[in-house]
Design an enzyme around this catalytic site. Structure first.
Site, short mmCIF file in Angstrom:
data_model
loop_
_atom_site.label_atom_id
_atom_site.label_comp_id
_atom_site.label_asym_id
_atom_site.label_seq_id
_atom_site.Cartn_x
_atom_site.Cartn_y
_atom_site.Cartn_z
N GLU A 49 0.86 -1.17 0.00
CA GLU A 49 0.00 0.00 0.00
C GLU A 49 0.90 1.23 0.00
O GLU A 49 1.75 1.38 0.88
CB GLU A 49 -0.90 -0.01 1.23
N ASP A 60 -5.22 10.41 8.82
CA ASP A 60 -3.94 9.87 9.28
C ASP A 60 -3.52 10.48 10.61
O ASP A 60 -3.72 11.66 10.87
CB ASP A 60 -2.86 10.12 8.23
#
Length: 272
Positions: A49, A60
């Site tokens: 990824e 995030d």
């Protein structure tokens, strides 16, 4: 059959769980990204990824936000990320690559242009954090026409209506966020994850990848019993941060040691 479907199908036939590491493209330096990708595969990654840097990575946590900042200091763009995948594909035609990012850079390029360019580069799937399945038919159609799998995030609080949309629009696998909050959060409740993954399997036939909060061999071991794939991100990216001033060989070594810990734990769970 897509590369992701083929990989997960082969692993399932061997009763194995996929290990999917995440790194941010261009972190700690653009020159290192392709070598790090190859190194991750050598240490047992079944897919990769690759994070696309964006100035407002809202999903995030602080570890990956800092990684994005390091990449953006080198002006790493979506076009650069596609170039890294093109370079990676010169030596590796098997390992699936999933781009994880936000819609803004894709819209700036044009979703149809992006989809074609991503497919040509050798990208297998796209996870667009801020694009839920109910929105933008055109965008997902562009990805589908380019034969790119559409990966969606689901969480413990995702309602059944959204799960139905994910089942309809998604492909490859579904990414189960095992914790509430941002990436890199800490405590995992194994029983809670087991309950929610069980519900997911009732709602859709896609393989389930579990991510968020998998920091070490112990958590990887527990999650490998529940998911078809395990995604590890912040644990690796924090090691890159700690060694950001070192050369590529040092960073590859510390990542290799951590990957070995994850791989051995997952294999142990698979063999029980």
């Amino acid at each position: 059959m897509s590369r992701i479907d083929a990989t997960l199908s082969a692993l399932k036939s061997e009763k194995k769980t996929a290990l999917i590491p995440y790194i941010t493209a261009g972190d700690p330096h653009p020159d290192m990204t392709v070598n790090l990708m190859h190194s991750l595969v050598e240490q047992g990654a079944d897919m990769i990824e690759l994070g696309v840097p964006f100035s407002d990575p809202m999903a995030d946590g602080p570890v990956i936000q800092k990684a994005v900042e390091r990449a953006l200091e080198h002006n790493v763009s979506l076009k650069n990320v596609l170039a890294y995948v093109t370079e990676f594909r010169k030596k590796d035609a098997q390992t699936p690559v999933i781009l994880m990012g936000y819609l803004n850079p894709i819209e700036a390029m044009g979703s149809d242009v992006f989809a074609k360019a991503a497919a040509e580069a050798g990208v297998d799937a796209v996870l667009t954090v801020d694009m839920p399945p109910e929105e933008s038919e055109g965008y997902f159609q562009d990805l589908s026409l380019a034969q790119l799998d559409r990966i969606f995030l689901v969480s413990p609080t995702t309602p059944d209506g959204r799960l139905n949309a994910v089942s309809e629009k998604g492909s490859g696998f579904v990414y189960y966020v095992s914790l509430k909050g941002v990436t890199g959060s800490k405590a995992l409740d194994v029983d809670d994850v087991a309950q929610h993954v069980g519900h997911l399997r009732e709602k859709m036939s896609m393989p389930v990848a579990i991510g968020f909060g998998i920091r070490d061999g112990n958590t990887a071991y527990e999650m490998a019993k529940l998911g078809d794939a395990i995604i590890v991100g912040s644990a690796l990216v924090s090691l890159i941060e700690q060694n950001a001033s070192e050369d590529s060989a040092v960073i590859q070594q510390v990542l290799s040691d951590k990957m070995r810990e994850f791989r051995q734990a997952i294999d142990k769970a698979d063999n029980e």
